[in-house]
Motif scaffolding. Structure first.
Motif, PDB file in Angstrom:
ATOM      1  N   HIS A 237       0.809  -1.219   0.000  1.00 41.41           N
ATOM      2  CA  HIS A 237       0.000   0.000   0.000  1.00 41.41           C
ATOM      3  C   HIS A 237       0.844   1.272   0.000  1.00 41.41           C
ATOM      4  O   HIS A 237       0.295   2.374   0.037  1.00 41.41           O
ATOM      5  CB  HIS A 237      -0.935   0.011   1.218  1.00 41.41           C
ATOM      6  N   LEU A 238       2.167   1.126  -0.036  1.00 41.22           N
ATOM      7  CA  LEU A 238       3.030   2.298  -0.022  1.00 41.22           C
ATOM      8  C   LEU A 238       3.060   2.966  -1.400  1.00 41.22           C
ATOM      9  O   LEU A 238       2.896   2.298  -2.424  1.00 41.22           O
ATOM     10  CB  LEU A 238       4.453   1.892   0.372  1.00 41.22           C
ATOM     11  N   PRO A 239       3.276   4.281  -1.442  1.00 41.70           N
ATOM     12  CA  PRO A 239       3.421   4.952  -2.743  1.00 41.70           C
ATOM     13  C   PRO A 239       4.619   4.393  -3.499  1.00 41.70           C
ATOM     14  O   PRO A 239       5.603   3.966  -2.894  1.00 41.70           O
ATOM     15  CB  PRO A 239       3.653   6.419  -2.358  1.00 41.70           C
ATOM     16  N   SER A 240       4.531   4.408  -4.802  1.00 37.02           N
ATOM     17  CA  SER A 240       5.639   3.962  -5.643  1.00 37.02           C
ATOM     18  C   SER A 240       6.456   5.169  -6.079  1.00 37.02           C
ATOM     19  O   SER A 240       5.965   6.040  -6.814  1.00 37.02           O
ATOM     20  CB  SER A 240       5.113   3.219  -6.872  1.00 37.02           C
ATOM     21  N   ALA A 241       7.716   5.225  -5.632  1.00 38.47           N
ATOM     22  CA  ALA A 241       8.580   6.335  -6.043  1.00 38.47           C
ATOM     23  C   ALA A 241       8.796   6.315  -7.550  1.00 38.47           C
ATOM     24  O   ALA A 241       8.828   7.373  -8.199  1.00 38.47           O
ATOM     25  CB  ALA A 241       9.916   6.243  -5.313  1.00 38.47           C
ATOM     26  N   ALA A 242       8.937   5.132  -8.120  1.00 34.47           N
ATOM     27  CA  ALA A 242       9.150   5.030  -9.566  1.00 34.47           C
ATOM     28  C   ALA A 242       7.947   5.563 -10.335  1.00 34.47           C
ATOM     29  O   ALA A 242       8.103   6.269 -11.342  1.00 34.47           O
ATOM     30  CB  ALA A 242       9.439   3.585  -9.951  1.00 34.47           C
ATOM     31  N   ALA A 243       6.749   5.242  -9.884  1.00 33.38           N
ATOM     32  CA  ALA A 243       5.541   5.736 -10.552  1.00 33.38           C
ATOM     33  C   ALA A 243       5.434   7.252 -10.431  1.00 33.38           C
ATOM     34  O   ALA A 243       5.046   7.947 -11.387  1.00 33.38           O
ATOM     35  CB  ALA A 243       4.300   5.070  -9.961  1.00 33.38           C
ATOM     36  N   MET A 244       5.780   7.781  -9.268  1.00 33.68           N
ATOM     37  CA  MET A 244       5.750   9.230  -9.081  1.00 33.68           C
ATOM     38  C   MET A 244       6.747   9.910 -10.014  1.00 33.68           C
ATOM     39  O   MET A 244       6.422  10.909 -10.673  1.00 33.68           O
ATOM     40  CB  MET A 244       6.061   9.567  -7.619  1.00 33.68           C
ATOM     41  N   LEU A 245       7.976   9.368 -10.070  1.00 31.96           N
ATOM     42  CA  LEU A 245       8.994   9.956 -10.934  1.00 31.96           C
ATOM     43  C   LEU A 245       8.609   9.868 -12.403  1.00 31.96           C
ATOM     44  O   LEU A 245       8.865  10.793 -13.192  1.00 31.96           O
ATOM     45  CB  LEU A 245      10.333   9.265 -10.696  1.00 31.96           C
ATOM     46  N   PHE A 246       7.986   8.755 -12.797  1.00 30.12           N
ATOM     47  CA  PHE A 246       7.561   8.602 -14.188  1.00 30.12           C
ATOM     48  C   PHE A 246       6.544   9.684 -14.564  1.00 30.12           C
ATOM     49  O   PHE A 246       6.664  10.334 -15.612  1.00 30.12           O
ATOM     50  CB  PHE A 246       6.953   7.215 -14.398  1.00 30.12           C
ATOM     51  N   ASP A 247       5.565   9.904 -13.693  1.00 31.15           N
ATOM     52  CA  ASP A 247       4.543  10.905 -13.974  1.00 31.15           C
ATOM     53  C   ASP A 247       5.082  12.322 -13.878  1.00 31.15           C
ATOM     54  O   ASP A 247       4.677  13.211 -14.647  1.00 31.15           O
ATOM     55  CB  ASP A 247       3.370  10.741 -13.002  1.00 31.15           C
ATOM     56  N   HIS A 248       6.017  12.563 -12.953  1.00 31.32           N
ATOM     57  CA  HIS A 248       6.510  13.920 -12.747  1.00 31.32           C
ATOM     58  C   HIS A 248       7.564  14.320 -13.781  1.00 31.32           C
ATOM     59  O   HIS A 248       7.530  15.437 -14.301  1.00 31.32           O
ATOM     60  CB  HIS A 248       7.109  14.052 -11.340  1.00 31.32           C
ATOM     61  N   ALA A 249       8.502  13.429 -14.062  1.00 36.25           N
ATOM     62  CA  ALA A 249       9.617  13.779 -14.944  1.00 36.25           C
ATOM     63  C   ALA A 249       9.260  13.683 -16.424  1.00 36.25           C
ATOM     64  O   ALA A 249       9.826  14.395 -17.256  1.00 36.25           O
ATOM     65  CB  ALA A 249      10.822  12.885 -14.644  1.00 36.25           C
TER      66      ALA A 249
ATOM     67  N   PRO B  25      11.191  10.851 -22.035  1.00 35.98           N
ATOM     68  CA  PRO B  25      10.867  10.048 -23.229  1.00 35.98           C
ATOM     69  C   PRO B  25      11.536   8.681 -23.137  1.00 35.98           C
ATOM     70  O   PRO B  25      12.584   8.516 -22.506  1.00 35.98           O
ATOM     71  CB  PRO B  25      11.443  10.885 -24.381  1.00 35.98           C
ATOM     72  N   ARG B  26      10.912   7.704 -23.774  1.00 38.52           N
ATOM     73  CA  ARG B  26      11.453   6.335 -23.828  1.00 38.52           C
ATOM     74  C   ARG B  26      11.725   5.747 -22.440  1.00 38.52           C
ATOM     75  O   ARG B  26      12.714   5.049 -22.216  1.00 38.52           O
ATOM     76  CB  ARG B  26      12.723   6.293 -24.695  1.00 38.52           C
ATOM     77  N   SER B  27      10.836   6.070 -21.502  1.00 39.84           N
ATOM     78  CA  SER B  27      10.959   5.489 -20.167  1.00 39.84           C
ATOM     79  C   SER B  27       9.603   4.957 -19.726  1.00 39.84           C
ATOM     80  O   SER B  27       8.569   5.286 -20.310  1.00 39.84           O
ATOM     81  CB  SER B  27      11.454   6.539 -19.166  1.00 39.84           C
ATOM     82  N   ASN B  28       9.623   4.122 -18.711  1.00 40.89           N
ATOM     83  CA  ASN B  28       8.400   3.636 -18.100  1.00 40.89           C
ATOM     84  C   ASN B  28       8.687   3.397 -16.625  1.00 40.89           C
ATOM     85  O   ASN B  28       9.820   3.592 -16.158  1.00 40.89           O
ATOM     86  CB  ASN B  28       7.887   2.365 -18.796  1.00 40.89           C
ATOM     87  N   VAL B  29       7.696   2.980 -15.899  1.00 36.44           N
ATOM     88  CA  VAL B  29       7.859   2.796 -14.456  1.00 36.44           C
ATOM     89  C   VAL B  29       8.935   1.757 -14.173  1.00 36.44           C
ATOM     90  O   VAL B  29       9.772   1.932 -13.279  1.00 36.44           O
ATOM     91  CB  VAL B  29       6.517   2.397 -13.802  1.00 36.44           C
ATOM     92  N   ASP B  30       8.944   0.669 -14.947  1.00 39.37           N
ATOM     93  CA  ASP B  30       9.931  -0.388 -14.708  1.00 39.37           C
ATOM     94  C   ASP B  30      11.357   0.105 -14.951  1.00 39.37           C
ATOM     95  O   ASP B  30      12.275  -0.210 -14.194  1.00 39.37           O
ATOM     96  CB  ASP B  30       9.649  -1.597 -15.606  1.00 39.37           C
TER      97      ASP B  30
END
Length: 212
Positions: free
Chosen positions: A177-189, A192-197
């Motif tokens: 249930h914790l926030p995903s830092a990777a998901a936050m960075l993906f949406d914020h930054a 191009p050519r990147s994804n959460v993984d």
């Protein structure tokens, strides 16, 4: 006042503030030191984590974490301490602020202890090679150090930790249930050519290969 301003009633003077909060006790007023005594030095020697607050010349504020092995902050004497600067994200927010405004505040934590130690003073960026070499860890010396000339220090009460239950594992969220830092960075930054993984892999590489 803007139409969508949610803060419709605010306090403008210390008198208004004191009317609501009251005044500190003699214990609270008298606990502040202007130097690091043996109690404060011992607290710092057992702390693996702190946050440092700084502001630039215009007052724009920043707070940043620092952590390392227990006792990573070196107390040089009653008035001076130094924080080793290990590799980070290279934003250098705290250090850029210190160059234009030396005022800094530190909050030291000891895991499992509800009280914290507050230290305020004037900061400077230290490049003394002998000092930095003495703070080497895992074969690497700090990039530089943040030196602080102590102006005041005092122990801060435990109420925030007691109310939050911060050190109580049974109050912690399940990891799922914790926030995903990777998901936050993906949406914020929005790189191009990147994804959460791919961002998660970058984080993991940084955490495992570039701590020192």
């Amino acid at each position: 006042m803007k139409e969508n301003d949610c803060f419709k009633e605010t306090i403008q003077t210390e008198e208004e503030l004191r009317a609501i909060i009251g005044v500190p006790s003699d214990l609270v007023k008298n606990k502040v030191l202007t130097y690091l005594d043996h109690h404060c030095a011992a607290f710092i020697s057992k702390s693996p984590f702190l946050v440092i607050s700084t502001a630039d010349e215009s007052g724009f504020c920043d707070v940043s974490p620092r952590g390392d092995e227990v006792g990573f902050v070196r107390v040089l004497n009653e008035k001076q301490l130094v924080i080793p600067e290990r590799p980070g994200n290279k934003r250098v927010d705290s250090m850029r602020n210190i160059l234009s405004n030396p005022s800094a505040g530190l909050l030291f934590f000891i895991p499992g202890m509800e009280e914290t130690l507050r230290v305020n003073g004037k900061a400077t960026l230290v490049t003394d090679d002998e000092l930095l070499e003495s703070m080497s860890l895992k074969g690497k010396k700090p990039l530089l150090g943040i030196g602080v000339e102590v102006e005041e220090c005092f122990v801060h009460c435990a109420k925030a930790f007691l109310r939050s239950g911060l050190w109580k594992p049974d109050s912690w969220l399940d990891k799922s249930h914790l926030p995903s830092a990777a998901a936050m960075l993906f949406d914020h930054a929005k790189l191009p050519r990147s994804n959460v993984d791919s961002i998660q892999k970058r984080l993991e590489e940084s955490y495992t290969k570039r701590l020192y």
